[in-house]
Write an enzyme that holds these catalytic residues in place. Structure first.
Site, PDB file in Angstrom:
ATOM      1  N   HIS A 190     -14.287  37.060 104.419  1.00  0.00           N
ATOM      2  CA  HIS A 190     -13.159  36.313 103.863  1.00  0.00           C
ATOM      3  C   HIS A 190     -12.210  36.026 105.020  1.00  0.00           C
ATOM      4  O   HIS A 190     -11.564  36.929 105.545  1.00  0.00           O
ATOM      5  CB  HIS A 190     -12.478  37.158 102.789  1.00  0.00           C
ATOM      6  CG  HIS A 190     -11.455  36.418 101.994  1.00  0.00           C
ATOM      7  ND1 HIS A 190     -11.215  36.679 100.665  1.00  0.00           N
ATOM      8  CD2 HIS A 190     -10.596  35.432 102.316  1.00  0.00           C
ATOM      9  CE1 HIS A 190     -10.261  35.894 100.219  1.00  0.00           C
ATOM     10  NE2 HIS A 190      -9.865  35.126 101.211  1.00  0.00           N
ATOM     11  N   ARG A 217       2.406  29.741  99.647  1.00  0.00           N
ATOM     12  CA  ARG A 217       3.516  30.687  99.806  1.00  0.00           C
ATOM     13  C   ARG A 217       3.267  31.514 101.057  1.00  0.00           C
ATOM     14  O   ARG A 217       2.240  31.357 101.709  1.00  0.00           O
ATOM     15  CB  ARG A 217       3.582  31.616  98.594  1.00  0.00           C
ATOM     16  CG  ARG A 217       2.227  32.293  98.316  1.00  0.00           C
ATOM     17  CD  ARG A 217       2.307  33.396  97.315  1.00  0.00           C
ATOM     18  NE  ARG A 217       1.002  33.844  96.858  1.00  0.00           N
ATOM     19  CZ  ARG A 217       0.171  34.624  97.535  1.00  0.00           C
ATOM     20  NH1 ARG A 217       0.504  35.034  98.737  1.00  0.00           N
ATOM     21  NH2 ARG A 217      -0.989  35.000  97.016  1.00  0.00           N
TER      22      ARG A 217
END
Length: 449
Positions: A211, A296
């Site tokens: 990831h 964000r």
């Protein structure tokens, strides 16, 4: 024009609220925080210039009360609102409400939040721009049989995901038609309860995957800046526990392609402010696909700050207020950094384990940084995410960072509340982590020993 707003409302709690307050103080910005009474003794409340209690049925609902938070912002004279991460940070309606009230939203445009907030629509958008995705694009699946048909088209195993979700909620691996039918029903039910949406999709599941995510900053002139990549493969229940940068052993050519793809993905929604584009990398082929974009600041932003010599919160505030970075913004990538999430949870099964904190001693020393939300004499309540601190280390190279990490983990004293420190220490001593040759299966590998 001033570089920053004069007064900032922080619409969050705990560690990230303290982190934002720290930058605001350095920049001479007055601060306002909101808090539920259950949090009244946490450090972030006393560290702000103004603290206002929220009224709500539950602590979580307090931090999700858009109308009340906007009213407090107006009442206290806040010129800007920083949402941190979680809660309302990726809610386009809240961003619109803040702007409609005449305050500056410290984040991307509501349209970009909405476009990336639905994973199916996000996949379609970035794929159209040329970013690779898993399993192709299209509409959400109407029922389990549609899911089975899609899985047979792209090939098992597949990952079942909630289109409007996050935090690993509703994600399940299915290896055949029967498993998929059950997983689809479960994921749809969980998604509707958690996110108010029953939109589900499936994508190809990669057995040995990493990831990898890329930090971006979008400016008002359309520029998309990248601040390197982070490896976030150490996860339990699809939720991150450890992150590091640079990603160990990453092929330089693959790194360049990841950064380029992140820029394309961000440009596909005219992105502004800080964001993170996430990818899944097949370790066998070095091919990657787009996972999602977090609109964000990330929990793991400190490792990028430590290796680039920048303050990402400062840049968020500057971009939101002026449209561009601060005049002295000059990132210089060097060294290596690792972040360990300290959580109040069972270190074996990883279930939340709230409780009192009688002892709290943070480690210190060269290359050690701790971002925390608690102190001795407080208690971890069951109302929120169990993360209580982030233990960050940096060094001239990965070996030095690993050595400092051992000292930092051993030097953090907290109790009697149970934490995952024992697991983090085991992870740090595992051969896979030491070599940097791990993937998303490493937590299962370490816990099975």
């Amino acid at each position: 024009m001033n570089q920053f707003p004069k007064r900032l409302l922080v619409a969050n709690r705990g560690e990230i609220a303290r982190r934002i307050l720290l930058t605001a103080r350095k920049a001479g910005i007055e601060t306002v925080v909101v808090h539920h009474p259950v949090d009244q003794d946490l450090p972030f409340v006393s560290e702000a210039d103004v603290a206002v209690a929220l009224e709500a049925e539950t602590p979580v609902k307090a931090y999700l009360d858009q109308k009340q938070i906007v009213q407090i912002g107006l009442w206290t004279g806040a010129e800007a609102v920083h949402p941190g991460y979680g809660f309302l940070s990726e809610n386009p309606d809240f961003a619109r409400a803040v702007r409609a009230a005449g305050m500056c939203w410290v984040g991307p445009p509501p349209e970009a939040i909405a476009a990336m907030g639905d994973k199916v629509e996000a996949r379609n958008r970035v794929a159209a721009a040329g970013v690779p995705v898993s399993g192709g694009v299209g509409d959400v699946l109407r029922n389990a049989e549609d899911a089975v048909a899609e899985a047979n088209r792209i090939g098992y195993p597949v990952m079942v995901k909630a289109s409007g979700g996050g935090g690993g909620i509703g994600m399940t691996v299915a290896r055949d038609d029967d498993q998929l039918r059950k997983a689809f029903a479960s994921a749809r039910s969980m998604s509707e309860r958690s996110f108010g949406s029953d939109r589900i999709f499936v994508e190809r599941f990669v057995e040995a995957a990493r990831h990898i995510e890329v930090q971006v900053l979008g400016l008002d002139d359309g520029s998309i800046l990248t601040l390197g990549e982070r490896d976030c493969s150490t996860q339990r229940r699809h939720q991150k526990l450890v992150e590091e940068t640079p990603a160990p052993g990453l092929n330089p050519e693959v790194r360049a392609r990841l950064l380029d793809a992140a820029v394309v993905a961000a440009r596909s929604v005219d992105y502004r402010n800080a964001g993170t584009v996430e990818f899944l990398l097949d370790t066998a082929t070095d091919e990657f696909v787009f996972l999602e974009m977090n609109t964000r600041i990330q929990v793991e932003h400190p490792v990028t700050e430590l290796t680039h010599g920048v303050d990402i919160v400062e840049q968020q505030l500057s971009i939101a207020w002026t449209g561009t970075t601060t005049p002295d913004f000059a990132p210089k990538p060097e060294g290596h950094a690792i972040e360990f999430r300290l959580c109040a949870e069972d270190p074996v099964r990883f279930f939340p384990s709230p409780g009192p904190i009688d002892e709290w001693v943070e480690p210190s020393g060269p290359g050690i940084r701790v971002d925390s939300g608690y102190r001795a004499g407080l208690s971890v309540t069951p109302h929120f995410d169990p993360m209580i601190a982030k233990i960050c280390v940096s060094g001239r190279d990965r070996n030095e960072a690993l050595e400092r990490a051992r000292g930092a983990l051993d030097g953090f004293l907290v109790g009697p509340v149970r934490t995952n420190l024992p697991f983090l220490r085991r992870l740090l001593d595992s051969p896979e982590f030491i070599r940097g040759s791990y993937d998303t299966s490493i937590v299962a590998t370490v816990t099975s020993r």
